[in-house]
Design a protein around this motif. Structure first.
Motif, PDB file in Angstrom:
ATOM      1  N   CYS A  24     -40.451 -35.650   5.405  1.00  0.00           N
ATOM      2  CA  CYS A  24     -41.045 -36.727   4.606  1.00  0.00           C
ATOM      3  C   CYS A  24     -40.180 -37.150   3.423  1.00  0.00           C
ATOM      4  O   CYS A  24     -40.533 -38.087   2.714  1.00  0.00           O
ATOM      5  CB  CYS A  24     -42.429 -36.314   4.112  1.00  0.00           C
ATOM      6  SG  CYS A  24     -43.625 -36.183   5.452  1.00  0.00           S
ATOM      7  N   LYS A  25     -39.079 -36.500   3.203  1.00  0.00           N
ATOM      8  CA  LYS A  25     -38.181 -36.903   2.112  1.00  0.00           C
ATOM      9  C   LYS A  25     -37.470 -38.200   2.483  1.00  0.00           C
ATOM     10  O   LYS A  25     -37.278 -38.509   3.662  1.00  0.00           O
ATOM     11  CB  LYS A  25     -37.142 -35.810   1.856  1.00  0.00           C
ATOM     12  CG  LYS A  25     -37.674 -34.611   1.144  1.00  0.00           C
ATOM     13  CD  LYS A  25     -36.559 -33.649   0.817  1.00  0.00           C
ATOM     14  CE  LYS A  25     -37.085 -32.442   0.078  1.00  0.00           C
ATOM     15  NZ  LYS A  25     -36.009 -31.507  -0.250  1.00  0.00           N
ATOM     16  N   PRO A  26     -37.019 -38.965   1.469  1.00  0.00           N
ATOM     17  CA  PRO A  26     -36.260 -40.191   1.747  1.00  0.00           C
ATOM     18  C   PRO A  26     -34.940 -39.890   2.468  1.00  0.00           C
ATOM     19  O   PRO A  26     -34.417 -38.771   2.395  1.00  0.00           O
ATOM     20  CB  PRO A  26     -35.981 -40.764   0.354  1.00  0.00           C
ATOM     21  CG  PRO A  26     -36.966 -40.113  -0.551  1.00  0.00           C
ATOM     22  CD  PRO A  26     -37.281 -38.784   0.050  1.00  0.00           C
ATOM     23  N   LEU A  27     -34.404 -40.887   3.137  1.00  0.00           N
ATOM     24  CA  LEU A  27     -33.150 -40.722   3.876  1.00  0.00           C
ATOM     25  C   LEU A  27     -32.015 -40.258   2.978  1.00  0.00           C
ATOM     26  O   LEU A  27     -31.206 -39.420   3.383  1.00  0.00           O
ATOM     27  CB  LEU A  27     -32.766 -42.034   4.559  1.00  0.00           C
ATOM     28  CG  LEU A  27     -33.666 -42.480   5.703  1.00  0.00           C
ATOM     29  CD1 LEU A  27     -33.301 -43.892   6.140  1.00  0.00           C
ATOM     30  CD2 LEU A  27     -33.574 -41.518   6.858  1.00  0.00           C
ATOM     31  N   VAL A  28     -31.956 -40.789   1.750  1.00  0.00           N
ATOM     32  CA  VAL A  28     -30.861 -40.428   0.845  1.00  0.00           C
ATOM     33  C   VAL A  28     -30.926 -38.968   0.407  1.00  0.00           C
ATOM     34  O   VAL A  28     -29.929 -38.419  -0.052  1.00  0.00           O
ATOM     35  CB  VAL A  28     -30.825 -41.346  -0.397  1.00  0.00           C
ATOM     36  CG1 VAL A  28     -30.524 -42.774   0.005  1.00  0.00           C
ATOM     37  CG2 VAL A  28     -32.112 -41.266  -1.173  1.00  0.00           C
ATOM     38  N   GLU A  29     -32.098 -38.349   0.565  1.00  0.00           N
ATOM     39  CA  GLU A  29     -32.254 -36.934   0.219  1.00  0.00           C
ATOM     40  C   GLU A  29     -32.179 -36.028   1.444  1.00  0.00           C
ATOM     41  O   GLU A  29     -32.469 -34.844   1.367  1.00  0.00           O
ATOM     42  CB  GLU A  29     -33.582 -36.719  -0.503  1.00  0.00           C
ATOM     43  CG  GLU A  29     -33.650 -37.389  -1.858  1.00  0.00           C
ATOM     44  CD  GLU A  29     -34.970 -37.151  -2.552  1.00  0.00           C
ATOM     45  OE1 GLU A  29     -35.729 -36.247  -2.131  1.00  0.00           O
ATOM     46  OE2 GLU A  29     -35.249 -37.877  -3.524  1.00  0.00           O
ATOM     47  N   GLY A  30     -31.834 -36.584   2.597  1.00  0.00           N
ATOM     48  CA  GLY A  30     -31.670 -35.785   3.796  1.00  0.00           C
ATOM     49  C   GLY A  30     -32.878 -35.719   4.701  1.00  0.00           C
ATOM     50  O   GLY A  30     -32.874 -35.007   5.698  1.00  0.00           O
ATOM     51  N   GLY A  31     -33.931 -36.454   4.397  1.00  0.00           N
ATOM     52  CA  GLY A  31     -35.123 -36.470   5.233  1.00  0.00           C
ATOM     53  C   GLY A  31     -35.087 -37.629   6.219  1.00  0.00           C
ATOM     54  O   GLY A  31     -34.078 -38.307   6.368  1.00  0.00           O
ATOM     55  N   LEU A  32     -36.203 -37.858   6.878  1.00  0.00           N
ATOM     56  CA  LEU A  32     -36.313 -38.967   7.825  1.00  0.00           C
ATOM     57  C   LEU A  32     -37.025 -40.174   7.229  1.00  0.00           C
ATOM     58  O   LEU A  32     -37.153 -41.204   7.868  1.00  0.00           O
ATOM     59  CB  LEU A  32     -37.049 -38.512   9.093  1.00  0.00           C
ATOM     60  CG  LEU A  32     -36.343 -37.458   9.926  1.00  0.00           C
ATOM     61  CD1 LEU A  32     -37.200 -37.074  11.117  1.00  0.00           C
ATOM     62  CD2 LEU A  32     -34.983 -37.942  10.374  1.00  0.00           C
ATOM     63  N   GLY A  33     -37.524 -40.040   6.020  1.00  0.00           N
ATOM     64  CA  GLY A  33     -38.159 -41.155   5.343  1.00  0.00           C
ATOM     65  C   GLY A  33     -39.568 -41.462   5.810  1.00  0.00           C
ATOM     66  O   GLY A  33     -40.092 -42.535   5.531  1.00  0.00           O
ATOM     67  N   LEU A  34     -40.203 -40.528   6.531  1.00  0.00           N
ATOM     68  CA  LEU A  34     -41.581 -40.751   6.967  1.00  0.00           C
ATOM     69  C   LEU A  34     -42.532 -40.551   5.801  1.00  0.00           C
ATOM     70  O   LEU A  34     -42.268 -39.772   4.902  1.00  0.00           O
ATOM     71  CB  LEU A  34     -41.946 -39.771   8.088  1.00  0.00           C
ATOM     72  CG  LEU A  34     -41.178 -39.913   9.391  1.00  0.00           C
ATOM     73  CD1 LEU A  34     -41.643 -38.856  10.371  1.00  0.00           C
ATOM     74  CD2 LEU A  34     -41.368 -41.287   9.970  1.00  0.00           C
ATOM     75  N   LYS A  35     -43.636 -41.264   5.834  1.00  0.00           N
ATOM     76  CA  LYS A  35     -44.645 -41.132   4.786  1.00  0.00           C
ATOM     77  C   LYS A  35     -45.576 -39.970   5.114  1.00  0.00           C
ATOM     78  O   LYS A  35     -45.990 -39.793   6.251  1.00  0.00           O
ATOM     79  CB  LYS A  35     -45.469 -42.415   4.666  1.00  0.00           C
ATOM     80  CG  LYS A  35     -44.657 -43.653   4.404  1.00  0.00           C
ATOM     81  CD  LYS A  35     -44.058 -43.621   3.028  1.00  0.00           C
ATOM     82  CE  LYS A  35     -43.353 -44.936   2.768  1.00  0.00           C
ATOM     83  NZ  LYS A  35     -42.454 -44.891   1.663  1.00  0.00           N
ATOM     84  N   SER A  36     -45.912 -39.209   4.108  1.00  0.00           N
ATOM     85  CA  SER A  36     -46.844 -38.103   4.269  1.00  0.00           C
ATOM     86  C   SER A  36     -48.253 -38.659   4.389  1.00  0.00           C
ATOM     87  O   SER A  36     -48.712 -39.411   3.525  1.00  0.00           O
ATOM     88  CB  SER A  36     -46.749 -37.164   3.072  1.00  0.00           C
ATOM     89  OG  SER A  36     -47.813 -36.248   3.079  1.00  0.00           O
ATOM     90  N   ILE A  37     -48.957 -38.287   5.441  1.00  0.00           N
ATOM     91  CA  ILE A  37     -50.327 -38.738   5.646  1.00  0.00           C
ATOM     92  C   ILE A  37     -51.217 -38.254   4.501  1.00  0.00           C
ATOM     93  O   ILE A  37     -52.099 -38.976   4.038  1.00  0.00           O
ATOM     94  CB  ILE A  37     -50.868 -38.240   7.000  1.00  0.00           C
ATOM     95  CG1 ILE A  37     -50.062 -38.829   8.145  1.00  0.00           C
ATOM     96  CG2 ILE A  37     -52.340 -38.557   7.151  1.00  0.00           C
ATOM     97  CD1 ILE A  37     -50.148 -40.324   8.257  1.00  0.00           C
TER      98      ILE A  37
END
Length: 66
Positions: A24-37
């Protein structure tokens, strides 16, 4: 959501290799940028409460009258 992300099928359960908080982390932080439900639900509930307290729309007036 997690099952679909890892297996492509919501009914298929696979072993998860990455923590959901990381996904759920942003792309720039190494995540996939998905929103946490959980966070989306929390934000929606807070907005609903804000409207209930500060709005005078028809549904709010109706709900206050109950």
């Amino acid at each position: 959501m997690r099952n679909f992300l890892w297996s492509g099928d919501i009914n298929t359960h696979k072993l998860v290799t990455v923590a959901w908080s990381q996904v759920c982390k942003p792309l720039v932080e190494g995540g996939l940028g998905l929103k946490s439900i959980v966070k989306l639900n929390e934000a929606s509930m807070l907005k609903l409460m804000w409207d209930f307290v500060f709005s005078n729309s028809h549904w709010v007036v109706f709900m206050r009258a109950l």
